[in-house]
Design a protein around this motif. Sequence first.
Motif, short mmCIF file in Angstrom:
data_model
loop_
_atom_site.label_atom_id
_atom_site.label_comp_id
_atom_site.label_asym_id
_atom_site.label_seq_id
_atom_site.Cartn_x
_atom_site.Cartn_y
_atom_site.Cartn_z
N GLY A 178 0.92 -1.31 0.08
CA GLY A 178 -0.11 -0.04 -0.06
C GLY A 178 0.93 1.38 -0.02
N LYS A 179 2.16 1.15 0.07
CA LYS A 179 3.08 2.42 -0.03
C LYS A 179 3.33 2.88 -1.31
N ILE A 180 3.45 4.19 -1.70
CA ILE A 180 3.76 4.68 -2.78
C ILE A 180 5.10 4.97 -3.01
N ARG A 181 5.67 4.41 -3.66
CA ARG A 181 7.26 4.34 -3.52
C ARG A 181 7.84 4.28 -5.01
N PRO A 182 8.12 5.70 -5.78
CA PRO A 182 8.71 5.51 -6.87
C PRO A 182 10.25 5.04 -7.00
N GLU A 183 10.97 5.44 -5.70
CA GLU A 183 12.26 5.24 -5.41
C GLU A 183 12.47 3.74 -5.45
N ARG A 184 11.55 3.02 -4.96
CA ARG A 184 11.64 1.52 -4.59
C ARG A 184 11.28 0.96 -6.07
N VAL A 185 10.60 1.42 -6.95
CA VAL A 185 10.32 0.98 -8.20
C VAL A 185 11.63 1.15 -9.10
N ALA A 186 12.29 2.29 -8.87
CA ALA A 186 13.42 2.76 -9.72
C ALA A 186 14.66 1.82 -9.20
N ARG A 187 14.78 1.26 -7.83
CA ARG A 187 15.50 0.37 -7.46
C ARG A 187 15.37 -1.04 -7.95
N VAL A 188 14.18 -1.36 -8.15
CA VAL A 188 14.00 -2.85 -8.79
C VAL A 188 14.51 -2.61 -10.29
N ILE A 189 14.10 -1.55 -10.78
CA ILE A 189 14.65 -1.36 -12.16
C ILE A 189 16.12 -1.19 -12.25
N ASN A 190 16.82 -0.64 -11.41
CA ASN A 190 18.22 -0.69 -11.39
C ASN A 190 19.04 -1.86 -11.30
N HIS A 191 18.15 -2.88 -10.68
CA HIS A 191 18.65 -4.33 -10.16
C HIS A 191 19.30 -4.84 -11.78
N PHE A 192 18.40 -4.49 -12.68
CA PHE A 192 18.94 -5.09 -14.10
C PHE A 192 19.83 -4.23 -14.82
N ASP A 193 19.96 -2.82 -14.34
CA ASP A 193 20.91 -2.04 -15.23
C ASP A 193 20.48 -1.99 -16.59
N PRO A 194 19.41 -2.06 -17.07
CA PRO A 194 18.83 -1.93 -18.44
C PRO A 194 19.15 -0.68 -19.07
N ASP A 195 18.97 -0.83 -20.61
CA ASP A 195 19.59 0.11 -21.58
C ASP A 195 17.98 0.80 -21.88
N ILE A 196 17.09 0.27 -21.83
CA ILE A 196 15.79 0.75 -22.39
C ILE A 196 14.75 -0.03 -21.34
N VAL A 197 13.78 0.84 -20.80
CA VAL A 197 12.64 0.42 -20.01
C VAL A 197 11.52 0.82 -20.42
N ALA A 198 10.60 -0.08 -20.60
CA ALA A 198 9.09 0.46 -21.09
C ALA A 198 8.13 0.20 -19.52
N VAL A 199 7.55 1.25 -19.32
CA VAL A 199 6.84 1.11 -18.25
C VAL A 199 5.10 1.50 -18.32
N GLN A 200 4.21 0.85 -17.62
CA GLN A 200 2.91 1.14 -17.75
C GLN A 200 2.22 1.47 -16.51
N GLU A 201 1.19 2.10 -16.50
CA GLU A 201 0.43 2.50 -15.24
C GLU A 201 1.26 3.63 -14.43
N VAL A 202 1.69 4.58 -15.18
CA VAL A 202 2.38 5.67 -14.61
C VAL A 202 1.74 7.02 -14.32
N ASP A 203 1.72 7.37 -12.93
CA ASP A 203 0.98 8.71 -12.78
C ASP A 203 1.81 9.89 -12.79
N ALA A 204 0.99 11.13 -13.08
CA ALA A 204 1.91 12.29 -13.10
C ALA A 204 0.96 13.36 -12.48
#
Length: 769
Positions: A536-562
């Motif tokens: 239930g916690k809103i954590r953009p930094e946590r999502v970024a950490r998960v992405i960083n785990h892979f050190d990707p070159d290109i990332v496609a994300v869905q369900e993004v709030d602004a």
Amino acid sequence: MVQIDGLSRAQLEKAVQEGNMPFLARLIRRKHFTLENFYSGVPSTTPAVQGEIFYGVRAAVPSFQFLCRDQAKILRMYEAEAAAEIEQEMLKECSEPLLKGGHSYSNIYRAGSVRSRYCSQDLAPDELLRQLHPLKTVLLSIAYAPRILRMIGLAILEAVLGLVDAVKGLYEREDFLTEMAFVPARVVVCIALREMIRFRVLLDIERGVQTIHANFLGYDEQSHRRGPSSDFAHWTLKGIDRAIRDIYRAANHSTYRDYELMIYSDHGQEATEPYERRFGRGLDTALAGVFARGPLDGAPVWMRKMPELVGNTLDRCRNLMGLKPKNQCSDGTPDPAKEIIVTAMGPIGHIYLPKKPVDAEMVDYARAMIVEAGIPLVMWRKPDGEIAAMNSRGLWALAGDRAEVLGEKHPFLDETSEDLAQLCRHRHAGDFVISGWDPRGKPLTFPMENGAHCGPGSEETRGFLLVPDRIRRWHLSHLARTADRVRGEDLRKIALHFLGRDGVREERVPEQSVRRKDLPLRVMTYNIHSCVGIDGKIRPERVARVINHFDPDIVAVQEVDAHRSRSRGHDQAQLIADHLRMTHVFQTMLEEEKERYGIAVFARFPFKILKAAHLTPADRKIFREARGAIWLKIEPEGGAPFHFINTHFGLGRNERRQQAEELLGNAWLGGLSDDEPVILCGDFNTGPRSPVFARLRSRLRDAQLAVEGHKPCATFSSVKPLLRIDHVFVSRHFSVEAIERPDTPTAVIASDHLPLCVELTLHANGCDK
């Protein structure tokens, strides 16, 4: 960051295997951490290693105790004045201490922290008085009375065990006073200090302090006394393991921060034999005989008495109580112009001569030290700047004969020999550097201790690093040499990158930080669920950490709030892009006043936006959201360009068919020739047996079916992945090298989907793989 002082990798593995560190064993087994080698450098001692980690300065000191030539005084690095002087020197070379704005506990240096406790500089009497807050102490004692009572109980237990250990020491013919002195010393260092550090770190986590570094000393102190593999040294690891368990759990449940925990040892220890026990005389007596002749004959010979282990430990306890060390030489300030000065706190020693003899005479003195005094290794700097090394097997050039000096089986042979040479060239190093290291026999140490470090030994230079997997991938791909070991300056870069303080967004990326070009293209698709985790916690930094785990070159994300009120008004795409240090593009699928919701792409390569639009419009009558896609042309520097499309299909069967047909039509993929490389990915909300999936496969290949022997993995839901609805499709131009899907606790909790990562190689003429 948690430092377990003095624990080598070999002893960690022994403790894990024998059940003395059950919590760390569980974390390693469940892949929360990866165990790696940590190379301490030489000297393998905390002041040097922490200087490299905190300031990026190698070998800030030549040993734990040495002569400061500028001021003609002996420095010992647990003294407040010595630590402050060396720290000021390092600040001239590095203005960005690692712990800037954070908290530092039981370290040699404060390292830019806004609060420090039990560090060398904090133990000066005036500093202890400044930090004393009687009212706060009373209030905290009342609030945390149960924990204080627990600490008292542990202290009583440790005192009893200390008495048992003292009896054992007496049985083994150890000195009675020394054994009894260790009983209160071990209570202070192994229990009181550990529990106070644990308490303060837990309090910091509750407050949300960004950066915390704590050093647990108990094992190192017991290892000096009984040896690195002794039962009593390993007993202290149980308490340290419990402290780490509490810190780990508190960090995972923090309300304010998405913490990561890194655990490391700054060095190991060698099982050593004290010099005096082997030869029946002290080192000062032996060296007096060596130098009482020749060109130095007639010069006053002044030997700085080597502080022994009991004195060091008692001094540490006295420092904690705000008292000055008693283990001081009573002969006054040494005079390097008239006296021969010896400093040897451990298996590395320095001999400072009032007049340096010519090189032939240096050889004669070195031979006498080996033959008459029994010192295993003697080194000195020759007039041409090269380092000569002599042991019982002959005279060697350190650079070319490193295997003869250090042993051919040394785990870090090349780097250790280079660091040892730099130590001998250190401006505060002695004219002779002596060492107890012998690759063909049991190492010596010059004080009375059974475990020692500071020298170039294979165990004392080989610590360990437990690094979370999502941090590990970055250093493997950006710091290529860390594949087999990490050293202090590397750990500093890893930590600064994690904190977003490595400056790669504002400045040109340093060459050593650029991702290796020989690695495959790494693409990820990830439904981030508006950064709302299953907790239930809103954590953009946590999502970024998960992405960083892979050190990707290109990332496609869905369900993004602004700027949506439900997600605290954050621009989530911008926050994640800032954390990843990537450029990004965001496409709105829903817009109400200033609030937006949609999909995004992050890339480390330059790109052109070819199209970003809806595939099907919203239909309010049937509560259907608009669905769309982002189409980019990726243009890697020095590489072939390719097309990349991110999409998010709807929940209804009919709308998914419409979206697939639109995407394959002439306005999108249908307008490309077969010669154009394409990657299509996203959340398609449909499985591999559906007509929509079959329709997409008529144009592109499913990446998960292109790897021989790979069993396609589901990505929804994250807690129990049963559905394979997130896909990566590629054209014939790409070969699929690997597929990854994380199962770490953070990835499971960060979103209701797991990310899917694919490694690809682009072939100009197509590929059947």
